[in-house]
Enzyme design. Sequence first.
Site, PDB file in Angstrom:
ATOM      1  N   CYS A   1      -8.092  -7.173   5.428  1.00  0.00           N
ATOM      2  CA  CYS A   1      -6.866  -7.737   4.888  1.00  0.00           C
ATOM      3  C   CYS A   1      -6.961  -9.230   4.652  1.00  0.00           C
ATOM      4  CB  CYS A   1      -5.696  -7.403   5.815  1.00  0.00           C
ATOM      5  SG  CYS A   1      -5.280  -5.656   5.745  1.00  0.00           S
TER       6      CYS A   1
ATOM      7  N   HIS B   1     -10.716   8.520  -6.910  1.00  0.00           N
ATOM      8  CA  HIS B   1     -11.258   7.900  -8.111  1.00  0.00           C
ATOM      9  C   HIS B   1     -12.279   6.864  -7.694  1.00  0.00           C
ATOM     10  CE1 HIS B   1     -11.334   6.688 -12.274  1.00  0.00           C
ATOM     11  NE2 HIS B   1     -11.178   5.428 -11.920  1.00  0.00           N
TER      12      HIS B   1
END
Lengths: 351, 209
Positions: A15, A137
């Site tokens: 993060c 994906h």
Amino acid sequence: MADSQEIEFCKGGGCTAKLGAGVLERVLSRLPKAAVDENLLVGYDSSDDAAVYRITDDAAFVQTLDFFPPMVQDPYTFGQIAAANALSDIYAMGGVVKTALNIVCFPEAMELDILGRIMQGGADKVVEAGGVLAGGHSIADSDVKYGLSVTGIVDPKRILRNNSGQQGDVLLLTKPLGVGIICCADRVGMASEEAMKAAVESMTTLNKYAAEIVARYNVGDASPIHACTDITGFGLLGHLHELLDGRLSAVIRQADIPVLPDALAYADEFLLTAAAQRNRNFVGQGVCFENAPFAMEELLFDPQTSGGLLLSVAPEVAEELLADMHYAGIDASIIGSLTAKGDDGYEVYVR
Amino acid sequence: MIVVDAIGDACPIPVVKARKAIKEMAGAGKVCVLVDNDIAAQNLKKMAAQLGYGASSRQEGSGRYEVLLTIGNAPSADPEMDEAAFSCDCEAPHDAVKKGKLVVITSDCMGEGDPALGRQLLKGFIFAIAQLDELPEAMLFYNAGARMTCAGSAALEDLLLMAGRGVEILTCGTCLNHYGLTEKLSVGGVTNMYVIAEKMLGAGSVIKP
């Protein structure tokens, strides 16, 4: 160079790779607003952890997406952390996990086995969360990035927003702070094995277990669980800023802040992320540090990857909730409380 | 003035490089750090403010920032100095060596297990000590630990750095002889068991990795 067992570090993984909150707010504020859909219960207007869309009176989708570059070298561990971090947004909204889709960026030249281990780590966490991995994906990219798009469900009456705290609430945090600092120290070879082990253990722990306990209290017409968010890239103070919603102030007791081993020592060595400084720039003006040492300031701005839940709860239930969490083996702490907004320009007092 | 090029380096590397340069300077002086983003410049100034260094920064075109750190009593020559960062300027760095602390290295490995890992760990340990603000008074090397102070040692650079900052580095002569390393000693002096015994018994704390 990375060998077949390890992934190469990116510039700032986890993060810490998040865009600064200040930058993000500027961009989001310029996007066109779609026609109002009353079923969109939580959108990005409220900068909450996930979007919530009502489908019936007692069921709503919770949708979230999170991916980032590696912050640890072991591919399987990275997969676990990225997945735990993405799944956390569902728990922060009070939901349960249903389906997850992989999001993969991976260099064509890299060993495919590494990708396999990253995705294995992610898949194991989805299974632990009780969800189903339903597809994904992938694109070729110069650096490795991985994460999940997760869909959960929640009863619209049980949604836990991140900005609905009440005056007098007690703040409860379910994981210790410091993973950003420790991973930063690790990047320059200065983190101890013990610190890194504790950080990895914290980052791979699902917020599911804390959320399940919270759900037992999140009942009745006047639920004592008033607000919830998870601590990620904006650090404790950045996420607390969102929780205060411009309406409230908070008092944080520094002695009660749980800290991972050695994190304060590394902060004193200035092993600090860029993201922590961006967080300081974004919310630091509103924070009054009363006798807090430098390392404690840095800890409170430290970006967390797969951090804990920050709960704002009625004081009557706080101790019992804490005891239940401790009984379940969760390293939760009561760290402060919410007060009326003062007029001295500060919204958080660290004492 | 020392110039540190940290262009292209992500945090915390600019800070780590700057602190290394400051340590090598071992005294008052100026270090100019080049970075490619403002946040890295802010992190350098934050470090300077905590350590009582002077700090000023300016942007030199897009993607290039210069941070001038002033260590010790040398006055800053930069007219654009940042007032806030100067709050506790002008304090000479204190003596780096901590009296009474003795580090003993008894092997070329750290810990039990895989020797390759052990060598890596010991190198890391010595590097980490060299980065500390408070250095030990002395370091003793005996048995296979004697390899660490000899030519070819992965820790030589860090040991030379510490010797330069006042750490007494002593290697057991019997051990050097035993391993055929007498000619290869590259840092510090040779010692004997009387000195080793005296130093260990006289130390406030003996640190063995």
